[in-house]
Scaffold this motif. Sequence first.
Motif, PDB file in Angstrom:
ATOM      1  N   LEU A 142      38.090  41.675 -22.565  1.00 33.92           N
ATOM      2  CA  LEU A 142      37.758  40.254 -22.713  1.00 33.92           C
ATOM      3  C   LEU A 142      37.263  39.672 -21.391  1.00 33.92           C
ATOM      4  CD1 LEU A 142      37.701  37.680 -24.441  1.00 33.92           C
ATOM      5  CD2 LEU A 142      40.076  37.301 -23.761  1.00 33.92           C
ATOM      6  N   TYR A 143      37.946  40.007 -20.298  1.00 32.66           N
ATOM      7  CA  TYR A 143      37.514  39.510 -18.979  1.00 32.66           C
ATOM      8  C   TYR A 143      36.109  40.004 -18.639  1.00 32.66           C
ATOM      9  CZ  TYR A 143      42.218  37.837 -17.939  1.00 32.66           C
ATOM     10  OH  TYR A 143      43.400  37.166 -17.948  1.00 32.66           O
ATOM     11  N   ILE A 144      35.840  41.273 -18.912  1.00 35.25           N
ATOM     12  CA  ILE A 144      34.521  41.832 -18.615  1.00 35.25           C
ATOM     13  C   ILE A 144      33.455  41.148 -19.471  1.00 35.25           C
ATOM     14  CG2 ILE A 144      33.103  43.919 -18.795  1.00 35.25           C
ATOM     15  CD1 ILE A 144      35.654  45.487 -17.985  1.00 35.25           C
ATOM     16  N   ALA A 145      33.764  40.910 -20.748  1.00 36.98           N
ATOM     17  CA  ALA A 145      32.806  40.236 -21.626  1.00 36.98           C
ATOM     18  C   ALA A 145      32.557  38.801 -21.174  1.00 36.98           C
ATOM     19  CB  ALA A 145      33.308  40.268 -23.069  1.00 36.98           C
ATOM     20  N   LEU A 146      33.607  38.115 -20.758  1.00 37.62           N
ATOM     21  CA  LEU A 146      33.445  36.743 -20.255  1.00 37.62           C
ATOM     22  C   LEU A 146      32.645  36.717 -18.958  1.00 37.62           C
ATOM     23  CD1 LEU A 146      36.959  35.207 -21.008  1.00 37.62           C
ATOM     24  CD2 LEU A 146      34.804  34.765 -22.194  1.00 37.62           C
ATOM     25  N   LEU A 147      32.903  37.685 -18.088  1.00 38.31           N
ATOM     26  CA  LEU A 147      32.101  37.784 -16.863  1.00 38.31           C
ATOM     27  C   LEU A 147      30.632  38.065 -17.192  1.00 38.31           C
ATOM     28  CD1 LEU A 147      34.387  39.679 -14.346  1.00 38.31           C
ATOM     29  CD2 LEU A 147      33.434  37.396 -14.093  1.00 38.31           C
ATOM     30  N   GLY A 148      30.411  38.891 -18.212  1.00 39.01           N
ATOM     31  CA  GLY A 148      29.040  39.157 -18.654  1.00 39.01           C
ATOM     32  C   GLY A 148      28.353  37.893 -19.146  1.00 39.01           C
ATOM     33  N   ASN A 149      29.068  37.075 -19.912  1.00 37.51           N
ATOM     34  CA  ASN A 149      28.512  35.800 -20.367  1.00 37.51           C
ATOM     35  C   ASN A 149      28.192  34.884 -19.187  1.00 37.51           C
ATOM     36  OD1 ASN A 149      28.058  35.513 -23.135  1.00 37.51           O
ATOM     37  ND2 ASN A 149      30.240  35.405 -23.556  1.00 37.51           N
ATOM     38  N   CYS A 150      29.128  34.787 -18.257  1.00 29.77           N
ATOM     39  CA  CYS A 150      28.908  33.923 -17.090  1.00 29.77           C
ATOM     40  C   CYS A 150      27.740  34.430 -16.245  1.00 29.77           C
ATOM     41  CB  CYS A 150      30.177  33.838 -16.250  1.00 29.77           C
ATOM     42  SG  CYS A 150      31.497  32.928 -17.064  1.00 29.77           S
ATOM     43  N   LEU A 151      27.629  35.743 -16.113  1.00 27.85           N
ATOM     44  CA  LEU A 151      26.509  36.318 -15.372  1.00 27.85           C
ATOM     45  C   LEU A 151      25.193  36.027 -16.096  1.00 27.85           C
ATOM     46  CD1 LEU A 151      25.796  38.037 -12.894  1.00 27.85           C
ATOM     47  CD2 LEU A 151      25.929  40.038 -14.384  1.00 27.85           C
ATOM     48  N   LEU A 152      25.192  36.110 -17.407  1.00 32.16           N
ATOM     49  CA  LEU A 152      24.004  35.783 -18.198  1.00 32.16           C
ATOM     50  C   LEU A 152      23.620  34.310 -18.005  1.00 32.16           C
ATOM     51  CD1 LEU A 152      21.962  36.765 -20.379  1.00 32.16           C
ATOM     52  CD2 LEU A 152      23.581  35.920 -22.064  1.00 32.16           C
ATOM     53  N   TRP A 153      24.608  33.419 -17.991  1.00 32.00           N
ATOM     54  CA  TRP A 153      24.339  32.005 -17.766  1.00 32.00           C
ATOM     55  C   TRP A 153      23.755  31.799 -16.364  1.00 32.00           C
ATOM     56  CZ3 TRP A 153      29.644  29.696 -19.592  1.00 32.00           C
ATOM     57  CH2 TRP A 153      29.739  29.836 -20.972  1.00 32.00           C
ATOM     58  N   PHE A 154      24.337  32.478 -15.380  1.00 31.26           N
ATOM     59  CA  PHE A 154      23.875  32.330 -14.001  1.00 31.26           C
ATOM     60  C   PHE A 154      22.431  32.813 -13.853  1.00 31.26           C
ATOM     61  CE2 PHE A 154      23.493  34.149  -9.681  1.00 31.26           C
ATOM     62  CZ  PHE A 154      23.600  32.972  -8.965  1.00 31.26           C
ATOM     63  N   ILE A 155      22.139  33.982 -14.397  1.00 37.45           N
ATOM     64  CA  ILE A 155      20.779  34.526 -14.305  1.00 37.45           C
ATOM     65  C   ILE A 155      19.795  33.648 -15.069  1.00 37.45           C
ATOM     66  CG2 ILE A 155      19.321  36.483 -14.960  1.00 37.45           C
ATOM     67  CD1 ILE A 155      21.767  38.278 -14.346  1.00 37.45           C
ATOM     68  N   SER A 168      27.582  26.437 -14.298  1.00 34.13           N
ATOM     69  CA  SER A 168      28.628  26.921 -15.206  1.00 34.13           C
ATOM     70  C   SER A 168      28.822  28.428 -15.057  1.00 34.13           C
ATOM     71  CB  SER A 168      28.298  26.562 -16.652  1.00 34.13           C
ATOM     72  OG  SER A 168      27.106  27.198 -17.065  1.00 34.13           O
ATOM     73  N   GLY A 169      27.759  29.165 -14.780  1.00 37.64           N
ATOM     74  CA  GLY A 169      27.894  30.596 -14.557  1.00 37.64           C
ATOM     75  C   GLY A 169      28.719  30.898 -13.321  1.00 37.64           C
ATOM     76  N   VAL A 170      28.428  30.205 -12.227  1.00 35.28           N
ATOM     77  CA  VAL A 170      29.166  30.419 -10.981  1.00 35.28           C
ATOM     78  C   VAL A 170      30.627  29.999 -11.144  1.00 35.28           C
ATOM     79  CG1 VAL A 170      29.395  29.629  -8.586  1.00 35.28           C
ATOM     80  CG2 VAL A 170      27.157  30.269  -9.484  1.00 35.28           C
ATOM     81  N   LEU A 171      30.850  28.819 -11.712  1.00 36.10           N
ATOM     82  CA  LEU A 171      32.228  28.342 -11.891  1.00 36.10           C
ATOM     83  C   LEU A 171      33.015  29.235 -12.847  1.00 36.10           C
ATOM     84  CD1 LEU A 171      31.733  24.464 -12.041  1.00 36.10           C
ATOM     85  CD2 LEU A 171      32.625  25.847 -10.162  1.00 36.10           C
ATOM     86  N   GLY A 172      32.355  29.703 -13.891  1.00 31.40           N
ATOM     87  CA  GLY A 172      33.021  30.607 -14.833  1.00 31.40           C
ATOM     88  C   GLY A 172      33.411  31.914 -14.178  1.00 31.40           C
ATOM     89  N   MET A 173      32.492  32.493 -13.395  1.00 30.46           N
ATOM     90  CA  MET A 173      32.816  33.750 -12.701  1.00 30.46           C
ATOM     91  C   MET A 173      33.946  33.549 -11.691  1.00 30.46           C
ATOM     92  SD  MET A 173      29.223  35.786 -12.186  1.00 30.46           S
ATOM     93  CE  MET A 173      28.190  34.425 -11.674  1.00 30.46           C
ATOM     94  N   LEU A 174      33.929  32.423 -10.986  1.00 29.49           N
ATOM     95  CA  LEU A 174      35.014  32.135 -10.038  1.00 29.49           C
ATOM     96  C   LEU A 174      36.355  31.972 -10.755  1.00 29.49           C
ATOM     97  CD1 LEU A 174      33.359  29.648  -7.531  1.00 29.49           C
ATOM     98  CD2 LEU A 174      34.196  31.949  -7.041  1.00 29.49           C
ATOM     99  N   ALA A 175      36.352  31.227 -11.849  1.00 30.73           N
ATOM    100  CA  ALA A 175      37.593  30.990 -12.588  1.00 30.73           C
ATOM    101  C   ALA A 175      38.161  32.300 -13.164  1.00 30.73           C
ATOM    102  CB  ALA A 175      37.353  29.981 -13.710  1.00 30.73           C
ATOM    103  N   ILE A 176      37.290  33.109 -13.727  1.00 31.04           N
ATOM    104  CA  ILE A 176      37.754  34.384 -14.296  1.00 31.04           C
ATOM    105  C   ILE A 176      38.238  35.313 -13.188  1.00 31.04           C
ATOM    106  CG2 ILE A 176      37.002  36.451 -15.534  1.00 31.04           C
ATOM    107  CD1 ILE A 176      35.108  34.560 -17.116  1.00 31.04           C
ATOM    108  N   GLY A 177      37.500  35.356 -12.070  1.00 29.71           N
ATOM    109  CA  GLY A 177      37.944  36.193 -10.944  1.00 29.71           C
ATOM    110  C   GLY A 177      39.286  35.772 -10.391  1.00 29.71           C
ATOM    111  N   ILE A 178      39.466  34.477 -10.210  1.00 23.96           N
ATOM    112  CA  ILE A 178      40.738  33.971  -9.705  1.00 23.96           C
ATOM    113  C   ILE A 178      41.870  34.262 -10.689  1.00 23.96           C
ATOM    114  CG2 ILE A 178      42.020  31.863  -9.136  1.00 23.96           C
ATOM    115  CD1 ILE A 178      39.392  30.799  -7.908  1.00 23.96           C
TER     116      ILE A 178
END
Length: 182
Positions: A142-155, A168-178
């Motif tokens: 789930l974390y990897i899939a969410l990171l993939g979504n956030c990366l897609l948003w960022f790109i 939202s991509g950057v904030l999502g990746m930061l939130a999931i990483g934290i």
Amino acid sequence: MSNQRKQIIINEITFWKQNKLLPEHYCDFLTTLYTEGEKQTEIQGKPSQSVIAQEKRKALAKYSIMPIIAIIFIILLFTMNAVWLVAIFTAVLAIGCLIGAFYVAKKNQLLSPLLHLTGALLLLAVTVQVCITYFPHNITVLYIALLGNCLLWFISGLALKIVYFTVSGVLGMLAIGIYFFL
């Protein structure tokens, strides 16, 4: 000139005046010109009947139905047992929203972000539901899939110059990483 054509032109001029598309004195001049000096009380322009106003209402009705359908599909996605069936329909709707956003972006800048966000949220919902359904005991997927979504948003945000996707991509990746590392 026929009365019907005059009325259409007067409706357009009234719409322009009401929405300040032309200076007021220009609109008054054009109204006087097309009414041939008759009093305003005899020939009234109705801005709601102008061609531009009618086209805007039609476009708003046509493209605002997409988020309503999206909400219905998200509800179905999380309540029905046939996950693949609803997931496929939801993914198709998300892709349709994104394609519609690119089509509408040049014509209507107000509906384009709505369709972008609807498509992105539908893809997020499909991703979360598929991960929860098929990998219930593996939260890393789930974390990897969410990171993939956030990366897609960022790109997408960088490529299309859409600020809210980039942020939202950057904030999502930061939130999931934290959250993942804590």
